[in-house]
Design a protein around this motif. Structure first.
Motif, PDB file in Angstrom:
ATOM      1  N   VAL A  42      45.407 -58.836  23.071  1.00  0.00           N
ATOM      2  CA  VAL A  42      46.247 -58.798  21.876  1.00  0.00           C
ATOM      3  C   VAL A  42      45.309 -59.440  20.751  1.00  0.00           C
ATOM      4  N   THR A  43      44.935 -58.631  20.085  1.00  0.00           N
ATOM      5  CA  THR A  43      44.405 -58.979  18.708  1.00  0.00           C
ATOM      6  C   THR A  43      45.171 -59.545  17.628  1.00  0.00           C
ATOM      7  N   GLY A  44      44.498 -60.469  17.011  1.00  0.00           N
ATOM      8  CA  GLY A  44      45.450 -60.974  15.792  1.00  0.00           C
ATOM      9  C   GLY A  44      46.690 -61.479  16.228  1.00  0.00           C
ATOM     10  N   ALA A  45      46.658 -62.261  17.172  1.00  0.00           N
ATOM     11  CA  ALA A  45      47.986 -62.925  17.940  1.00  0.00           C
ATOM     12  C   ALA A  45      47.846 -64.559  17.647  1.00  0.00           C
ATOM     13  N   SER A  46      47.523 -64.818  16.392  1.00  0.00           N
ATOM     14  CA  SER A  46      47.796 -66.374  15.843  1.00  0.00           C
ATOM     15  C   SER A  46      48.953 -66.451  15.107  1.00  0.00           C
ATOM     16  N   SER A  47      49.820 -65.356  14.703  1.00  0.00           N
ATOM     17  CA  SER A  47      50.981 -65.346  13.962  1.00  0.00           C
ATOM     18  C   SER A  47      51.566 -63.998  13.923  1.00  0.00           C
ATOM     19  N   GLY A  48      52.907 -63.965  13.531  1.00  0.00           N
ATOM     20  CA  GLY A  48      53.493 -62.860  13.313  1.00  0.00           C
ATOM     21  C   GLY A  48      53.639 -61.970  14.537  1.00  0.00           C
ATOM     22  N   ILE A  49      53.461 -60.553  14.175  1.00  0.00           N
ATOM     23  CA  ILE A  49      53.801 -59.508  15.320  1.00  0.00           C
ATOM     24  C   ILE A  49      52.840 -59.902  16.589  1.00  0.00           C
ATOM     25  N   GLY A  50      51.579 -60.142  16.296  1.00  0.00           N
ATOM     26  CA  GLY A  50      50.585 -60.533  17.285  1.00  0.00           C
ATOM     27  C   GLY A  50      51.126 -61.566  18.432  1.00  0.00           C
ATOM     28  N   GLN A  51      51.246 -62.625  17.502  1.00  0.00           N
ATOM     29  CA  GLN A  51      51.965 -63.952  18.249  1.00  0.00           C
ATOM     30  C   GLN A  51      53.197 -63.412  18.958  1.00  0.00           C
ATOM     31  N   ILE A 106      44.600 -62.726  26.968  1.00  0.00           N
ATOM     32  CA  ILE A 106      43.549 -63.143  26.070  1.00  0.00           C
ATOM     33  C   ILE A 106      44.031 -62.848  24.523  1.00  0.00           C
ATOM     34  N   LEU A 107      44.158 -63.554  23.680  1.00  0.00           N
ATOM     35  CA  LEU A 107      44.511 -63.418  22.225  1.00  0.00           C
ATOM     36  C   LEU A 107      43.315 -63.786  21.310  1.00  0.00           C
ATOM     37  N   THR A 108      43.360 -62.903  20.230  1.00  0.00           N
ATOM     38  CA  THR A 108      42.126 -63.207  19.293  1.00  0.00           C
ATOM     39  C   THR A 108      42.878 -63.753  18.110  1.00  0.00           C
ATOM     40  N   GLU A 126      55.901 -71.648  28.830  1.00  0.00           N
ATOM     41  CA  GLU A 126      56.992 -70.679  29.458  1.00  0.00           C
ATOM     42  C   GLU A 126      56.228 -70.572  31.080  1.00  0.00           C
ATOM     43  N   GLY A 127      55.105 -71.422  31.174  1.00  0.00           N
ATOM     44  CA  GLY A 127      54.326 -71.108  32.630  1.00  0.00           C
ATOM     45  C   GLY A 127      53.480 -70.360  32.644  1.00  0.00           C
ATOM     46  N   GLY A 128      53.084 -69.348  31.671  1.00  0.00           N
ATOM     47  CA  GLY A 128      51.972 -68.246  31.598  1.00  0.00           C
ATOM     48  C   GLY A 128      50.524 -69.048  31.160  1.00  0.00           C
ATOM     49  N   THR A 129      49.599 -68.133  31.301  1.00  0.00           N
ATOM     50  CA  THR A 129      48.166 -68.457  31.171  1.00  0.00           C
ATOM     51  C   THR A 129      47.772 -67.564  29.998  1.00  0.00           C
ATOM     52  N   ALA A 130      46.937 -68.387  29.003  1.00  0.00           N
ATOM     53  CA  ALA A 130      46.519 -67.727  27.917  1.00  0.00           C
ATOM     54  C   ALA A 130      45.013 -68.216  27.503  1.00  0.00           C
ATOM     55  N   VAL A 131      44.167 -67.603  26.988  1.00  0.00           N
ATOM     56  CA  VAL A 131      43.161 -67.714  26.296  1.00  0.00           C
ATOM     57  C   VAL A 131      42.647 -67.124  24.997  1.00  0.00           C
ATOM     58  N   ALA A 132      42.461 -68.095  24.125  1.00  0.00           N
ATOM     59  CA  ALA A 132      42.376 -67.725  22.662  1.00  0.00           C
ATOM     60  C   ALA A 132      40.815 -67.553  22.401  1.00  0.00           C
ATOM     61  N   LEU A 133      40.582 -66.480  21.852  1.00  0.00           N
ATOM     62  CA  LEU A 133      38.896 -66.101  21.392  1.00  0.00           C
ATOM     63  C   LEU A 133      38.905 -65.527  19.934  1.00  0.00           C
ATOM     64  N   ASP A 162      29.741 -55.306  14.520  1.00  0.00           N
ATOM     65  CA  ASP A 162      28.403 -55.632  14.962  1.00  0.00           C
ATOM     66  C   ASP A 162      28.651 -56.913  16.023  1.00  0.00           C
ATOM     67  N   THR A 163      29.946 -57.288  16.112  1.00  0.00           N
ATOM     68  CA  THR A 163      30.104 -58.553  16.807  1.00  0.00           C
ATOM     69  C   THR A 163      30.809 -58.243  18.099  1.00  0.00           C
ATOM     70  N   PHE A 164      31.170 -56.688  18.247  1.00  0.00           N
ATOM     71  CA  PHE A 164      32.238 -56.657  19.300  1.00  0.00           C
ATOM     72  C   PHE A 164      31.392 -56.912  20.985  1.00  0.00           C
ATOM     73  N   GLY A 165      30.048 -56.390  20.999  1.00  0.00           N
ATOM     74  CA  GLY A 165      29.448 -56.812  22.020  1.00  0.00           C
ATOM     75  C   GLY A 165      29.559 -58.135  22.554  1.00  0.00           C
ATOM     76  N   ALA A 166      29.035 -59.169  21.710  1.00  0.00           N
ATOM     77  CA  ALA A 166      29.406 -60.491  21.962  1.00  0.00           C
ATOM     78  C   ALA A 166      30.714 -60.794  22.486  1.00  0.00           C
ATOM     79  N   PHE A 167      31.708 -60.316  21.782  1.00  0.00           N
ATOM     80  CA  PHE A 167      33.145 -60.479  22.205  1.00  0.00           C
ATOM     81  C   PHE A 167      33.526 -59.824  23.562  1.00  0.00           C
ATOM     82  N   ARG A 168      32.917 -58.708  23.827  1.00  0.00           N
ATOM     83  CA  ARG A 168      33.177 -58.216  25.454  1.00  0.00           C
ATOM     84  C   ARG A 168      32.632 -59.334  26.477  1.00  0.00           C
ATOM     85  N   GLU A 169      31.433 -59.714  26.156  1.00  0.00           N
ATOM     86  CA  GLU A 169      30.935 -60.650  27.070  1.00  0.00           C
ATOM     87  C   GLU A 169      31.934 -61.998  27.266  1.00  0.00           C
ATOM     88  N   GLU A 170      32.384 -62.471  25.998  1.00  0.00           N
ATOM     89  CA  GLU A 170      33.632 -63.442  26.107  1.00  0.00           C
ATOM     90  C   GLU A 170      34.519 -63.132  26.980  1.00  0.00           C
TER      91      GLU A 170
END
Length: 252
Positions: free
Chosen positions: A6-15, A29-31, A49-56, A64-72
């Motif tokens: 989920v991109t843009g998940a630090s607030s609002g609709i994404g969160q 995996i939230l960005t 809530e017992g879930g698992t999440a990673v923030a990137l 131009d940064t998408f390739g590096a993000f894919r590796e993350e």
């Protein structure tokens, strides 16, 4: 365990979307871009809530940064879920900027294009090899691209969101041989941090917006997050290539 990005998940609709997806037993995996503390709040809410999440970190305006993000993403999938693929993608990250048609500069136009249309296009292209067959994508668009949300000052923003609606249909067509469903959700006026926390800075506009909404109030992030989560889940298994307005009947 299924996994969503989920991109843009630090607030609002994404969160809200990230939390609602996690409540259904899906890893997330939230960005975030600048709001790292908000991203940590999202992770904490999911873990509570017992879930698992990673923030990137991710700037969807910088393809131009998408390739590096894919590796993350590959590393997070491997280290956290022992997987090589993920199941759901929510292209939600974005921003709002209003300007009269005559006042819209090329710089404003290009920035909106990079974030709202080029970003989802090429991020999806970059991540598509990692998306499992039978998965699903939801793009967050806007009722600014529909008749109901047609308001002066949003010609560039609405054009980009309208482009994303069309892109959704093409994605649905091209990805269907792999069983991947693609839909978009068009929120109406929703209480988020959009336009530099406009609703907090100008609360006087809220009654007028509520008056134009059939269900009589401003939208909340969970109104949209729940709809996105449902589209990704089994409830949405026979829905693809659709743009669904989630606005409480704005300008109905």
């Amino acid at each position: 365990m299924q996994v969503a990005i989920v991109t843009g998940a630090s607030s609002g609709i994404g969160q809200s979307t990230a939390v609602q997806i996690a409540k259904r037993g899906t890893g997330v995996i939230l960005t975030y871009q600048e709001n790292e503390s908000g991203a940590r709040d999202t992770v904490a809410a999911i873990e509570k809530e017992g879930g698992t999440a990673v923030a990137l970190p991710l700037d969807v305006g910088r393809s131009d940064t998408f390739g590096a993000f894919r590796e993350e993403v590959v590393a997070a999938l491997r280290d956290t879920w022992q997987r090589t693929t993920f199941d759901f993608l929510v292209n939600n990250a974005g921003f709002g900027q209003a300007a009269a048609f005559g006042d819209t500069t090329e710089e404003m136009f290009d920035t909106l294009m990079r974030v709202l249309l080029k970003g989802p296009y090429f991020l999806t292209q970059t991540l598509l090899p990692l998306l499992a067959d039978g998965g699903a994508i939801v793009n967050t668009t806007s009722n600014a691209a529909r008749w109901s949300g047609l308001e002066p000052g949003y010609s560039a923003y609405g054009a980009m969101k309208g482009g994303l609606v069309v892109l959704t249909r093409y994605m649905a067509k091209e990805f269907s041989p792999r069983g991947i469903r693609v839909n978009s959700v068009s929120p109406g006026s929703t209480r988020t941090r959009i336009a530099d926390n406009a609703f907090e800075r100008y609360p006087e506009v809220i009654p007028a917006l509520a008056a134009k909404t059939a269900l009589g109030r401003l939208g909340e992030p969970d109104d949209v997050g729940l709809a996105i989560a449902a589209l990704l889940a089994d409830e949405g298994r026979w829905i693809t290539a659709q743009d669904i307005e989630v606005s409480g009947g704005y300008n109905l």
